[in-house]
Write a protein that holds these residues in place. Sequence first.
Motif, mmCIF file in Angstrom:
data_model
loop_
_atom_site.group_PDB
_atom_site.id
_atom_site.type_symbol
_atom_site.label_atom_id
_atom_site.label_comp_id
_atom_site.label_asym_id
_atom_site.label_seq_id
_atom_site.Cartn_x
_atom_site.Cartn_y
_atom_site.Cartn_z
ATOM 1 N N HIS A 4 -13.770 -8.959 30.620
ATOM 2 C CA HIS A 4 -12.680 -9.282 29.689
ATOM 3 C C HIS A 4 -11.533 -9.956 30.420
ATOM 4 N N LEU A 5 -11.192 -9.464 31.608
ATOM 5 C CA LEU A 5 -10.114 -10.098 32.372
ATOM 6 C C LEU A 5 -10.508 -11.514 32.783
ATOM 7 N N ASP A 6 -11.742 -11.698 33.221
ATOM 8 C CA ASP A 6 -12.175 -13.035 33.617
ATOM 9 C C ASP A 6 -12.124 -13.993 32.432
ATOM 10 N N ASP A 7 -12.511 -13.522 31.259
ATOM 11 C CA ASP A 7 -12.537 -14.355 30.059
ATOM 12 C C ASP A 7 -11.127 -14.771 29.643
ATOM 13 N N VAL A 8 -10.260 -13.774 29.446
ATOM 14 C CA VAL A 8 -8.896 -14.063 29.010
ATOM 15 C C VAL A 8 -8.083 -14.675 30.147
ATOM 16 N N GLY A 9 -8.309 -14.180 31.350
ATOM 17 C CA GLY A 9 -7.562 -14.684 32.494
ATOM 18 C C GLY A 9 -7.865 -16.136 32.810
ATOM 19 N N SER A 10 -9.120 -16.531 32.676
ATOM 20 C CA SER A 10 -9.475 -17.931 32.906
ATOM 21 C C SER A 10 -8.804 -18.830 31.880
ATOM 22 N N ALA A 11 -8.749 -18.355 30.635
ATOM 23 C CA ALA A 11 -8.080 -19.128 29.582
ATOM 24 C C ALA A 11 -6.592 -19.274 29.881
ATOM 25 N N ALA A 12 -5.975 -18.200 30.351
ATOM 26 C CA ALA A 12 -4.548 -18.263 30.701
ATOM 27 C C ALA A 12 -4.319 -19.243 31.841
ATOM 28 N N GLY A 13 -5.230 -19.247 32.801
ATOM 29 C CA GLY A 13 -5.111 -20.187 33.915
ATOM 30 C C GLY A 13 -5.229 -21.627 33.460
ATOM 31 N N ARG A 14 -6.165 -21.901 32.548
ATOM 32 C CA ARG A 14 -6.314 -23.263 32.031
ATOM 33 C C ARG A 14 -5.091 -23.678 31.219
ATOM 34 N N ALA A 15 -4.574 -22.750 30.424
ATOM 35 C CA ALA A 15 -3.386 -23.055 29.619
ATOM 36 C C ALA A 15 -2.197 -23.395 30.507
ATOM 37 N N ALA A 16 -2.069 -22.699 31.615
ATOM 38 C CA ALA A 16 -0.971 -22.972 32.546
ATOM 39 C C ALA A 16 -1.100 -24.359 33.157
ATOM 40 N N GLN A 17 -2.322 -24.755 33.491
ATOM 41 C CA GLN A 17 -2.533 -26.079 34.076
ATOM 42 C C GLN A 17 -2.234 -27.194 33.082
ATOM 43 N N LEU A 18 -2.447 -26.928 31.799
ATOM 44 C CA LEU A 18 -2.235 -27.937 30.763
ATOM 45 C C LEU A 18 -0.796 -27.971 30.253
ATOM 46 N N ALA A 19 -0.011 -26.957 30.584
ATOM 47 C CA ALA A 19 1.346 -26.839 30.038
ATOM 48 C C ALA A 19 2.272 -27.912 30.601
ATOM 49 N N ASP A 20 3.202 -28.346 29.760
ATOM 50 C CA ASP A 20 4.269 -29.254 30.186
ATOM 51 C C ASP A 20 5.365 -28.398 30.816
#
Length: 217
Positions: free
Chosen positions: A100-116
Amino acid sequence: MDLFSRSWSALLAAVADTPDEDFARPSGCAGWLVRDLVCHLVIDAQDVLITLVTPAATAPTVDAVTYWRLVGPPTGDDPLDALIPRLAAAYGDPALLRFHLDDVGSAAGRAAQLADPAALVGTRGEVLTAGDYLSAYVLEWTLHHLDLIARLPAAARPPAETLAAARGSLERIAGTPFPASFTDEDALLVGTGRRTPTDEETAALGPLAVRLPLVLG
């Protein structure tokens, strides 16, 4: 933004490498087992996702440093703090919690990379730039990485650059530097009350010693 990714990736990797039997060991967070800490990280990752898609239209009210509030030591009365151990225990198999952490955590990491970095976001009743929000979390991830490995001596440590950045953030929160004799890890552990300073360290801290620990909320 880069330090956020480095600190978060290192923490996710450390959790992924933690053997199942170590999830029942105490963490560096008082009263929490490693599994409780990992469950807290799932909620933290959800908070990152929520915040990055919560735009704000007003001027910033806080930055990467003032985002953190100095609060008193935990009392055990906070409903979320009380929920975490029960929720963590409900997973049963550590592999489920790790997944669960890998799933949600990976998404959070991708969102951070895409953020302005300049985008304004809202969280906890405050407004700040996405860049400042993610910078603030470098301190969170680094401290929790140290919590994760507190009793796991063979585990990978946080990257040196994120330890240094987290120390800098804590010094800005304190309004004064920690002694040069302190390693970055010592400054973070002693500064936040995760370790009691030695007599020598207390003397080196001088007037700052009476203001510790800096409990962040």
